[in-house]
Design a protein around this motif. Sequence first.
Motif, PDB file in Angstrom:
ATOM      1  N   PRO A 113       9.072   2.018 -21.908  1.00  0.00           N
ATOM      2  CA  PRO A 113       8.835   1.912 -20.965  1.00  0.00           C
ATOM      3  C   PRO A 113       9.048   1.318 -19.694  1.00  0.00           C
ATOM      4  CG  PRO A 113       8.013  -0.214 -22.167  1.00  0.00           C
ATOM      5  CD  PRO A 113       8.530   1.262 -22.894  1.00  0.00           C
ATOM      6  N   ASN A 114       8.476   1.313 -18.410  1.00  0.00           N
ATOM      7  CA  ASN A 114       9.384   0.821 -17.177  1.00  0.00           C
ATOM      8  C   ASN A 114       9.468  -0.529 -17.302  1.00  0.00           C
ATOM      9  OD1 ASN A 114      10.418   2.283 -14.907  1.00  0.00           O
ATOM     10  ND2 ASN A 114       8.594   3.101 -14.621  1.00  0.00           N
ATOM     11  N   THR A 115      10.551  -1.198 -16.588  1.00  0.00           N
ATOM     12  CA  THR A 115      10.506  -2.516 -16.407  1.00  0.00           C
ATOM     13  C   THR A 115      10.329  -3.101 -15.221  1.00  0.00           C
ATOM     14  OG1 THR A 115      13.039  -2.920 -16.473  1.00  0.00           O
ATOM     15  CG2 THR A 115      11.655  -2.493 -18.726  1.00  0.00           C
ATOM     16  N   SER A 128       0.771  -1.734   0.269  1.00  0.00           N
ATOM     17  CA  SER A 128       0.531  -0.203  -0.180  1.00  0.00           C
ATOM     18  C   SER A 128       1.203   1.534   0.111  1.00  0.00           C
ATOM     19  CB  SER A 128      -0.573   0.133   1.302  1.00  0.00           C
ATOM     20  OG  SER A 128      -1.237   1.106   1.238  1.00  0.00           O
ATOM     21  N   LYS A 129       0.730   1.743  -1.118  1.00  0.00           N
ATOM     22  CA  LYS A 129       1.372   3.368  -1.437  1.00  0.00           C
ATOM     23  C   LYS A 129       1.222   4.472   0.009  1.00  0.00           C
ATOM     24  CE  LYS A 129       3.347   2.651  -5.260  1.00  0.00           C
ATOM     25  NZ  LYS A 129       5.073   2.453  -5.515  1.00  0.00           N
ATOM     26  N   GLU A 130      -0.207   4.077  -0.008  1.00  0.00           N
ATOM     27  CA  GLU A 130      -0.788   5.032   0.641  1.00  0.00           C
ATOM     28  C   GLU A 130      -0.355   4.558   2.061  1.00  0.00           C
ATOM     29  OE1 GLU A 130      -4.984   5.016   1.004  1.00  0.00           O
ATOM     30  OE2 GLU A 130      -5.024   6.338   2.963  1.00  0.00           O
ATOM     31  N   GLY A 178       2.448   0.551 -11.887  1.00  0.00           N
ATOM     32  CA  GLY A 178       1.532   1.834 -11.389  1.00  0.00           C
ATOM     33  C   GLY A 178       2.051   2.873 -11.023  1.00  0.00           C
ATOM     34  N   VAL A 179       3.069   3.247 -11.848  1.00  0.00           N
ATOM     35  CA  VAL A 179       2.992   4.418 -11.215  1.00  0.00           C
ATOM     36  C   VAL A 179       3.061   5.140 -13.045  1.00  0.00           C
ATOM     37  CG1 VAL A 179       5.200   5.834 -10.901  1.00  0.00           C
ATOM     38  CG2 VAL A 179       4.560   4.506  -9.813  1.00  0.00           C
ATOM     39  N   ARG A 180       2.411   6.404 -13.061  1.00  0.00           N
ATOM     40  CA  ARG A 180       3.079   7.416 -13.963  1.00  0.00           C
ATOM     41  C   ARG A 180       2.520   9.075 -13.907  1.00  0.00           C
ATOM     42  NH1 ARG A 180      -3.179   6.074 -17.703  1.00  0.00           N
ATOM     43  NH2 ARG A 180      -2.281   3.557 -17.661  1.00  0.00           N
ATOM     44  N   ILE A 238       1.783  10.297 -10.058  1.00  0.00           N
ATOM     45  CA  ILE A 238       0.008   9.759  -9.735  1.00  0.00           C
ATOM     46  C   ILE A 238       0.611   8.110  -9.555  1.00  0.00           C
ATOM     47  CG2 ILE A 238      -2.247   9.225 -10.501  1.00  0.00           C
ATOM     48  CD1 ILE A 238      -2.362  11.985 -11.483  1.00  0.00           C
ATOM     49  N   LYS A 239       0.164   7.321  -8.570  1.00  0.00           N
ATOM     50  CA  LYS A 239       0.009   6.616  -8.190  1.00  0.00           C
ATOM     51  C   LYS A 239      -0.897   5.012  -7.515  1.00  0.00           C
ATOM     52  CE  LYS A 239       5.211   7.423  -6.674  1.00  0.00           C
ATOM     53  NZ  LYS A 239       6.497   7.640  -5.744  1.00  0.00           N
ATOM     54  N   ALA A 240      -1.355   4.202  -7.869  1.00  0.00           N
ATOM     55  CA  ALA A 240      -1.727   3.405  -7.702  1.00  0.00           C
ATOM     56  C   ALA A 240      -1.401   2.978  -6.803  1.00  0.00           C
ATOM     57  CB  ALA A 240      -2.291   2.097  -8.224  1.00  0.00           C
ATOM     58  N   HIS A 252      18.068   0.190 -13.254  1.00  0.00           N
ATOM     59  CA  HIS A 252      18.190   0.505 -14.802  1.00  0.00           C
ATOM     60  C   HIS A 252      16.933  -0.024 -15.390  1.00  0.00           C
ATOM     61  CE1 HIS A 252      22.678   0.665 -14.218  1.00  0.00           C
ATOM     62  NE2 HIS A 252      22.423   1.808 -15.534  1.00  0.00           N
ATOM     63  N   LYS A 253      15.989   0.828 -14.613  1.00  0.00           N
ATOM     64  CA  LYS A 253      14.435   0.575 -15.053  1.00  0.00           C
ATOM     65  C   LYS A 253      13.824   0.665 -15.795  1.00  0.00           C
ATOM     66  CE  LYS A 253      12.790   1.154 -10.281  1.00  0.00           C
ATOM     67  NZ  LYS A 253      13.432   1.997  -9.751  1.00  0.00           N
ATOM     68  N   ARG A 254      14.385   1.947 -17.083  1.00  0.00           N
ATOM     69  CA  ARG A 254      13.430   1.309 -18.600  1.00  0.00           C
ATOM     70  C   ARG A 254      13.734   0.700 -19.039  1.00  0.00           C
ATOM     71  NH1 ARG A 254       9.661   5.949 -18.832  1.00  0.00           N
ATOM     72  NH2 ARG A 254       9.977   6.850 -17.374  1.00  0.00           N
ATOM     73  N   VAL A 267      -1.482  11.164  -5.019  1.00  0.00           N
ATOM     74  CA  VAL A 267      -0.783  11.506  -5.802  1.00  0.00           C
ATOM     75  C   VAL A 267       0.517  12.446  -5.201  1.00  0.00           C
ATOM     76  CG1 VAL A 267      -0.805  14.290  -7.452  1.00  0.00           C
ATOM     77  CG2 VAL A 267      -2.958  12.154  -7.437  1.00  0.00           C
ATOM     78  N   GLU A 268       1.594  12.175  -6.309  1.00  0.00           N
ATOM     79  CA  GLU A 268       3.047  13.271  -5.618  1.00  0.00           C
ATOM     80  C   GLU A 268       4.028  14.412  -6.933  1.00  0.00           C
ATOM     81  OE1 GLU A 268       4.722   9.891  -3.410  1.00  0.00           O
ATOM     82  OE2 GLU A 268       6.629  10.141  -5.328  1.00  0.00           O
ATOM     83  N   GLU A 269       4.140  15.018  -5.378  1.00  0.00           N
ATOM     84  CA  GLU A 269       4.979  15.779  -6.180  1.00  0.00           C
ATOM     85  C   GLU A 269       6.082  15.220  -7.038  1.00  0.00           C
ATOM     86  OE1 GLU A 269       8.608  18.493  -3.622  1.00  0.00           O
ATOM     87  OE2 GLU A 269       7.783  17.423  -2.905  1.00  0.00           O
ATOM     88  N   PHE A 270       6.426  15.873  -8.041  1.00  0.00           N
ATOM     89  CA  PHE A 270       7.327  15.268  -9.108  1.00  0.00           C
ATOM     90  C   PHE A 270       9.272  15.966  -8.467  1.00  0.00           C
ATOM     91  CE2 PHE A 270      10.397  14.698 -12.307  1.00  0.00           C
ATOM     92  CZ  PHE A 270      10.477  13.709 -12.946  1.00  0.00           C
ATOM     93  N   LEU A 271       9.647  14.344  -8.368  1.00  0.00           N
ATOM     94  CA  LEU A 271      10.726  14.929  -7.638  1.00  0.00           C
ATOM     95  C   LEU A 271      12.486  14.419  -8.519  1.00  0.00           C
ATOM     96  CD1 LEU A 271      11.043  12.894  -4.238  1.00  0.00           C
ATOM     97  CD2 LEU A 271      10.590  15.516  -4.880  1.00  0.00           C
TER      98      LEU A 271
HETATM   99  P1  AMP Z   1       8.084   4.136  -7.558  1.00  0.00           P
HETATM  100  O1  AMP Z   1       7.413   2.870  -7.680  1.00  0.00           O
HETATM  101  O2  AMP Z   1       7.220   4.034  -6.606  1.00  0.00           O
HETATM  102  O3  AMP Z   1       8.540   3.876  -7.151  1.00  0.00           O
HETATM  103  O4  AMP Z   1       7.902   4.454  -8.973  1.00  0.00           O
HETATM  104  C1  AMP Z   1       8.592   4.083 -10.638  1.00  0.00           C
HETATM  105  C2  AMP Z   1       9.509   5.094 -11.110  1.00  0.00           C
HETATM  106  O5  AMP Z   1       8.488   6.263 -10.963  1.00  0.00           O
HETATM  107  C3  AMP Z   1      10.659   5.863  -9.959  1.00  0.00           C
HETATM  108  O6  AMP Z   1      11.503   4.190 -10.375  1.00  0.00           O
HETATM  109  C4  AMP Z   1      11.111   7.029 -10.710  1.00  0.00           C
HETATM  110  O7  AMP Z   1      11.432   6.657 -11.911  1.00  0.00           O
HETATM  111  C5  AMP Z   1       9.744   7.563 -11.244  1.00  0.00           C
HETATM  112  N1  AMP Z   1       9.017   8.253  -9.827  1.00  0.00           N
HETATM  113  C6  AMP Z   1       8.302   7.574  -9.121  1.00  0.00           C
HETATM  114  N2  AMP Z   1       7.812   8.907  -8.342  1.00  0.00           N
HETATM  115  C7  AMP Z   1       8.145  10.279  -8.252  1.00  0.00           C
HETATM  116  C8  AMP Z   1       8.156  10.905  -8.165  1.00  0.00           C
HETATM  117  N3  AMP Z   1       7.504  11.743  -6.961  1.00  0.00           N
HETATM  118  N4  AMP Z   1       8.915  11.768  -8.790  1.00  0.00           N
HETATM  119  C9  AMP Z   1       9.997  11.303  -9.936  1.00  0.00           C
HETATM  120  N5  AMP Z   1      10.000  10.637 -10.599  1.00  0.00           N
HETATM  121  C10 AMP Z   1       9.648   9.792  -9.573  1.00  0.00           C
END
Ligand code: AMP
Length: 418
Positions: free
Chosen positions: A223-225, A102-104, A152-154, A142-144, A213-215, A184-188
């Motif tokens: 896309p992410n892998t 749960s990301k929440e 689940g992350v766009r 935005i994350k499920a 190296h995710k992409r 929904v979170e701030e982009f870092l």
């Molecule tokens: P996560 O599953 O939450 O790690 O997200 C998958 C990928 O999305 C991460 O490895 C990052 O490349 C990207 N990502 C997730 N959250 C953020 C964020 N707040 N800011 C920038 N990139 C993010």
Amino acid sequence: MNVLVIGSGGREHALCWKIRQSSSLEKLHALPGSDAMGKICDRVDLEMSDFENISKYCLDNNINLVVVGPELPLSIGVTDFLAGRGIKVFGPSKKGAKLEYSKEFAKEFMKRNGIPTADFRIFSEPSTAKMEIKKMKFPLAIKADGLCAGKGVRICFEEREAIRTIEDFMEKKVFGASGERIVVEEFLFGEEASAMAFVDGENVLTLPLSRDHKRVMDNNEGPNTGGMGALCPINIATETFNQIQEDIIKKFALGIKKENIDYKGIIYAGLMLTKNGPKVLEFNVRFGDPEAQAVLPLIENDFLSLLYSSASGNLRQEKLKLKKQTCLTVVLASKGYPENPETEKEISGLEDLENSSEVMLFHAGTKFKAGKWITSGGRVLNLTVLGDTVDEARQKAYFAATRVKFEGMHYRKDIGLY
Ligand code: AMP
Ligand code: GLY
């Protein structure tokens, strides 16, 4: 010790390989394991969710430690079940696994415990989410809320994309119940890194930082892998490592203790190294895959002792000993991975690598049929090497990659370059 490893991928093959080097190992079992793992341990033909029979198997075979590889069995409570029958487990309780499923929950845990992470809002109503994002600054992540196999992350750069994502996740439910609530979170901005640490319920032992190296393609395109390769250690300032240790890993340990979360295993923090310091993007409650493949070969300690001490609350007696080298792993993937991987392709060229003293060959998606290795998944093989420099490791790994062939095989050529 008799040990049972749960899982069947590249990470679990690496875990078995490493556990086998421990002098205290009596017998190694893998559930369900893979054909490749079957060459170094006994396979157990049970479902990962069949707790009753897993527990029976452990008791019948005097298993002293169960090591759980993937998140799924943890998220459905394998540890609680086995621990309830007196079996020692390396892997957190269901409540601890919630930090991944749960990301929440993970975000709220971080907030409660002062762990640096991106600012966020949680939504359970699509109409509210759509209205509120209009007031936010783009880009947004935005994350499920629930498990979505890494999909689940766009990252949304403008409102239209964000609205579409909210509709996909919350209304069309492309990830089922996992997307009913969203974060929904701030982009870092910054570089990403993976921090993993052993946890014994109270004490922690942080492993060197690695980078996934995710992409799917070079230069982080496509896309992410699940991860196309990994490097360990990465080049970061000692000050940054200390910050990760103090502000993230140690605060995590204080947090689980304060909140009564039974957590013995690995905590993995996916980090963004921002100009305002390291921040947590996500928690995983197990070794990274393929990060484990690039970290374990650097460990000089008796690995089983590290696992057992974590599971027994005795980490304080352990001190990490590491090779002063670089480790690199390159994933060889099937055509169509990550969306629609082709399988059942014959693999050639593995004989040389199996006998190589330079290459550690960890199988992820393969099976052995009629005397031949065949592909059976998106990520097929991990070629792992040690080198005195990153350049040397890259040369060795990419030379090894030229030896292996299967139809549609692809891999990234830039692992370790950044
Ligand atoms: P996560 O599953 O939450 O790690 O997200 C998958 C990928 O999305 C991460 O490895 C990052 O490349 C990207 N990502 C997730 N959250 C953020 C964020 N707040 N800011 C920038 N990139 C993010
Ligand atoms: N390599 C990323 C993960 O294991 O989740």
